[in-house]
Structure formats: structure tokens, C-alpha cells
Design a protein around this motif. Structure first.
Motif, short mmCIF file in Angstrom:
data_model
loop_
_atom_site.label_atom_id
_atom_site.label_comp_id
_atom_site.label_asym_id
_atom_site.label_seq_id
_atom_site.Cartn_x
_atom_site.Cartn_y
_atom_site.Cartn_z
N CYS A 137 1.04 -1.16 0.22
CA CYS A 137 0.04 0.03 0.04
C CYS A 137 0.87 1.33 -0.02
CB CYS A 137 -0.96 0.06 1.28
SG CYS A 137 -0.21 -0.52 2.66
N MET A 170 -6.75 -1.75 2.55
CA MET A 170 -6.59 -0.49 3.03
C MET A 170 -7.12 -0.01 4.49
SD MET A 170 -9.86 0.89 0.51
CE MET A 170 -9.83 2.53 1.49
N ASP A 189 -1.45 4.86 3.67
CA ASP A 189 -1.72 4.17 2.23
C ASP A 189 -1.38 5.27 1.08
OD1 ASP A 189 -3.08 2.39 3.50
OD2 ASP A 189 -5.09 2.83 3.13
N PHE A 191 -1.89 3.87 -2.78
CA PHE A 191 -1.61 3.01 -3.85
C PHE A 191 -1.54 3.28 -5.19
CE2 PHE A 191 -4.45 1.16 -0.53
CZ PHE A 191 -4.04 -0.14 -0.55
#
Length: 452
Positions: A137, A170, A189, A191
Motif C-alpha cells: 500500500c 486499505m 496508504d 496505492f
């Protein structure tokens, strides 16, 4: 070993997934992003690793090499690579890992949060092992979904299609960096830049095949994952490959010991509740325990590997039945941090839930709530900082009446906040001298609560 018929696989995937488009590239998002299909995609490569070493996979079969002086000499971890699939095999392993690493980070934002991670899984053997799945992530950020019991149920049934919601990988909450992205606060996070898009991890002993790994922008999951927002307060047995055969029997053994004490008219004055650090009183710390706590006929209820939800399960399944101690010493939460890098707020909520359970079952006991002990060498390490944040919340639970918070962490640290291996050899667990330091630092508060 053969993979499922391609036509059958397409049929199963069609019933499970809502939309499948052309494969994407790192710079172009599509309905489907294939990570591994008859080999890694986008110039990525595969790595296999054990607890001590890793090895790039170039060839049909790779065994992770052992160091000159291995810490786990009997373990074996390797991978067999076929035309379409890879099979991770591991024996007596603390840790086995088979992962895809990319040269250039992938942008997975098109698949979060509505998408799915999909792949085919073949569990050949897992009676003495366990598996989990990971997705990166961002830099230094990975999220894991445990799959021990479902995977064992799949053993010997051939190839099965799985799909996990990307919400499993997540988190929403307070970011470590304290940055707002797209209106949502996240715990690290990112991504948009993922260098490790997939990993299969194992422990114990087993053989597990993986194939056709991909992300889809939309789809219907057919595999569940824990709700990270409530996991710490939802009672659950500890299901780890190394613990599953003895955790339950240990719990029953502790209940039997309480029953024996009660039948003999033995008063249990102090109860220690926690994880492996508390269980260590029965091992490395046993001589110190004898000097300090034998006089109180103290009882140790520390279980290695426990998270807050595992302690809660034990409390709700008879661990305290028949007891009426004067003091309960409680310390738990470091495994929530180490295993899940959990939001301190939810870890603290798990501790609070255990306090409430203890108060309900032991209305006459005072609770000595200990700050989670330091871990890692440096004071600014991620795991140390998470535990410190949890402790700052725990300190607010002290009501001056039945709950008494105590932070003795300085007893283990140097002046600059560092933790030495002379104090905690693995930078987490205590040696005998450290149990002595714990006992001495806690003694004034304990004696006061014991009415001495």
C-alpha cells in the motif's frame, strides 16, 4: 499437477467478477491488471524468502539458501515453477514468503476501494501450516489478510478461484504522515506507487500453489477478511499455525489449575494477564517470579501471540471463573502493533474492552494497567511510536479507584530512549535480568494495591 481447465476458469471467473477488460500497463489503468500469468508481468520478478534469507526466482525450482549459522536449522522454504503456476513449499518454517516485486511502482488506485484481488489457489497440504496474503500500500506499507482456517478447509480440493475486496488491504484513520489525500485520512496508504503488489506467506509446513493473480476494477468477493475497525474488540481464538495445537489446551490447562486451587482452598492473590511477554514469567522469568510473587500464589495467564481479541476470548471462556484476586496486572497490545500495525485507537479500544470484562468478572479486584513495553532499538521506529501512542490513550483509563495505570518503560531504556539487546535480546522479549527490572519497578505500586 495441472491447473483447472481454462474454459472452466473463465466460467467461474465470469460468475464471480462483474467486469473484465484488457490488461493494463503501469502507466495505463484498465478493468484488469494482471500481476502473474504464466510468469510475472511488466518486467517484475518473483522472490522467495524464509525468516533469514531471500532468493530471486530464476528457474523451475528454487530453495532458499541457509546461512552459515541458521537460527532455524530444520526449516526449508522453496518454490516450484510450472507453466502457469508457482507452488510455495515450506517445512518447519517460522516464515515463508513468495512475492512479486516490480521494477517500477504500479498505480493501483483504479482498483481501490471498489475492486478485488483475484487469483487461483491450490492447497495441496496445510495440516501443519497456515497462509496469508499481502498487498503493498505504498513505501513501507503492506497489508495482510490471514487465511489459515479457510485454506486448510481447501486442502486436497484442487484449484479454487478466490477474490478479496481491496478494502481488505486499505485503512482509513489517522495517517502516520498526517497528510490528507483525496479527502480521506489514511494510515500510510499510497496505492499510486506499489512495488510489492502481491505476496503469499506461509508458516509451519505446507504446499500451496498460486496462479493467475490480477486486480479487477470491480467484482464480487468470494472470500472474507477481518474488519480492521472492530477486530481488536471481537473475541477470537488465536489461529496461528504455530499456536493452534497448543493454545486451546493451554487455556483448558489454566482453567484446570484454577479449579484445583479452589478445591484446595488456595487463595490466588494476583493474576497476570497478557501475551508472550507475560507468559515469559513461566520461562525466562521463572526465578524472579518465585522470589516476588510465589508469596501471593500468583497466577500467570500470558499466552504467546495473543492480541487484544484473543485475551478477550479467554476471559469470556472461563479464564477467570472461580478467581477472586486482589490485583490483576494487565498488559496487552504489542501484537496488535507488530502483526497489523494497527491504529492505536482500535488497539486501545481492545484493551478497554478487556478491562471492562475483568471488572465485570472480578468486581473486587484492582487492575494495574501497564503501559505496553518498548520494542525495537530506536525510539523513533514505527512500531515503538505506535505503542507509545497506544500508551498515551491507556493513561487516560486510570480512574484512581479500580484502574491504575503504570508506565515503567524507562526501566528498560537508555537515556536517549534506545533499547539494547542486552535488555531484550530480540528487541521485544525480556531476559531474566529484565524480568527482575520489571518486578522492581512495579513493586511499589503492587504493594500499595495489595494493601501492604
Amino acid at each position: 499437477m495441472t491447473l483447472m481447465n481454462p474454459a472452466l476458469r473463465l466460467s467461474l471467473a465470469a460468475s464471480m467478477l462483474m467486469a473484465v477488460g484488457a490488461c493494463a500497463t503501469p502507466g495505463k489503468q484498465g478493468d484488469e491488471l494482471s500481476i502473474y500469468a504464466a510468469g510475472p508481468r511488466f518486467g517484475a520478478h518473483v522472490v522467495v524468502a524464509d525468516f533469514e534469507k531471500s532468493q530471486r526466482v530464476d528457474g523451475a525450482s528454487v530453495l532458499v539458501p541457509k546461512p552459515a549459522v541458521p537460527k532455524v536449522a530444520q526449516s526449508r522454504v522453496g518454490v516450484d515453477v510450472g507453466k502457469e503456476a508457482m507452488t510455495l513449499h515450506f517445512k518447519d518454517a517460522w516464515y515463508a514468503n513468495l512475492r512479486v516485486e516490480t521494477g517500477a511502482p504500479l498505480d493501483l488506485r483504479a482498483y481501490v476501494p471498489a475492486g478485488v484481488l483475484a487469483f487461483d489457489l491450490n492447497v495441496e497440504e496445510l495440516a501443519q501450516g497456515g497462509v496469508s496474503f499481502k498487498v503493498g500500500c505504498g513505501a513501507g506499507c503492506e497489508r495482510q489478510v490471514p487465511f489459515l482456517m479457510p485454506a486448510r478447509a481447501m486442502a486436497g480440493k484442487g484449484w479454487q478461484p478466490l477474490a478479496f475486496s481491496m478494502r481488505c488491504f486499505m485503512r482509513e484513520g489517522v495517517m502516520r504522515e498526517g497528510v490528507m489525500r483525496e479527502g480521506v485520512m489514511r494510515e500510510g496508504d499510497d496505492f499510486s506507487a506499489v512495488s510489492m503488489p502481491f505476496a503469499l506467506e506461509g508458516s509451519g509446513s505446507g504446499r500451496v500453489g498460486i496462479a493467475h493473480v490480477r486486480f479487477l476494477a470491480s467484482g464480487t468477493p468470494n472470500a472474507a477478511c477481518p474488519d480492521y475497525k472492530t477486530q481488536s474488540v471481537t473475541p477470537e481464538m488465536l489461529n496461528q499455525s504455530w499456536s493452534i495445537n497448543h493454545w486451546g489446551p493451554r487455556h483448558e490447562g489454566k482453567k484446570a489449575e484454577v479449579k484445583r486451587r479452589n478445591a484446595a482452598g488456595e487463595k490466588t492473590g494476583i493474576v497476570f494477564i497478557g501475551d508472550s511477554i507475560t507468559e515469559g514469567w513461566e520461562k525466562t522469568g521463572a526465578p524472579v517470579w518465585q522470589r516476588y510473587y510465589a508469596r501471593y500464589n500468583a497466577l500467570g495467564l500470558g499466552f504467546g501471540g495473543d492480541h487484544t481479541e484473543n485475551v478477550l476470548w479467554r476471559l469470556q471462556h472461563g479464564a477467570l471463573d472461580g478467581l477472586d484476586p486482589t490485583v490483576v496486572v494487565l498488559m496487552v497490545g504489542t501484537n496488535n502493533t507488530g502483526d497489523r500495525r494497527e491504529n492505536p485507537v482500535t488497539t486501545a479500544a481492545g484493551v478497554r474492552r478487556n478491562i471492562d470484562e475483568i471488572q465485570q468478572r472480578l468486581p473486587n479486584a484492582s487492575i494495574l494497567l501497564l503501559a505496553i513495553f518498548p520494542r525495537d532499538e530506536k525510539a523513533d521506529s514505527e512500531l515503538r511510536r505506535i505503542n507509545d501512542h497506544v500508551n498515551s490513550i491507556l493513561s487516560g483509563f486510570d480512574d484512581g479507584e479500580r484502574i491504575h495505570y503504570l508506565n515503567i518503560n524507562q526501566a528498560f531504556l537508555t537515556a536517549d530512549g534506545s533499547l539494547s539487546r542486552e535488555v531484550m535480546p530480540d528487541l521485544l522479549h525480556l531476559n531474566e535480568q529484565s524480568y527482575e527490572a520489571w518486578a522492581r519497578a512495579m513493586q511499589p505500586a503492587l504493594q500499595r494495591l495489595m494493601g501492604q
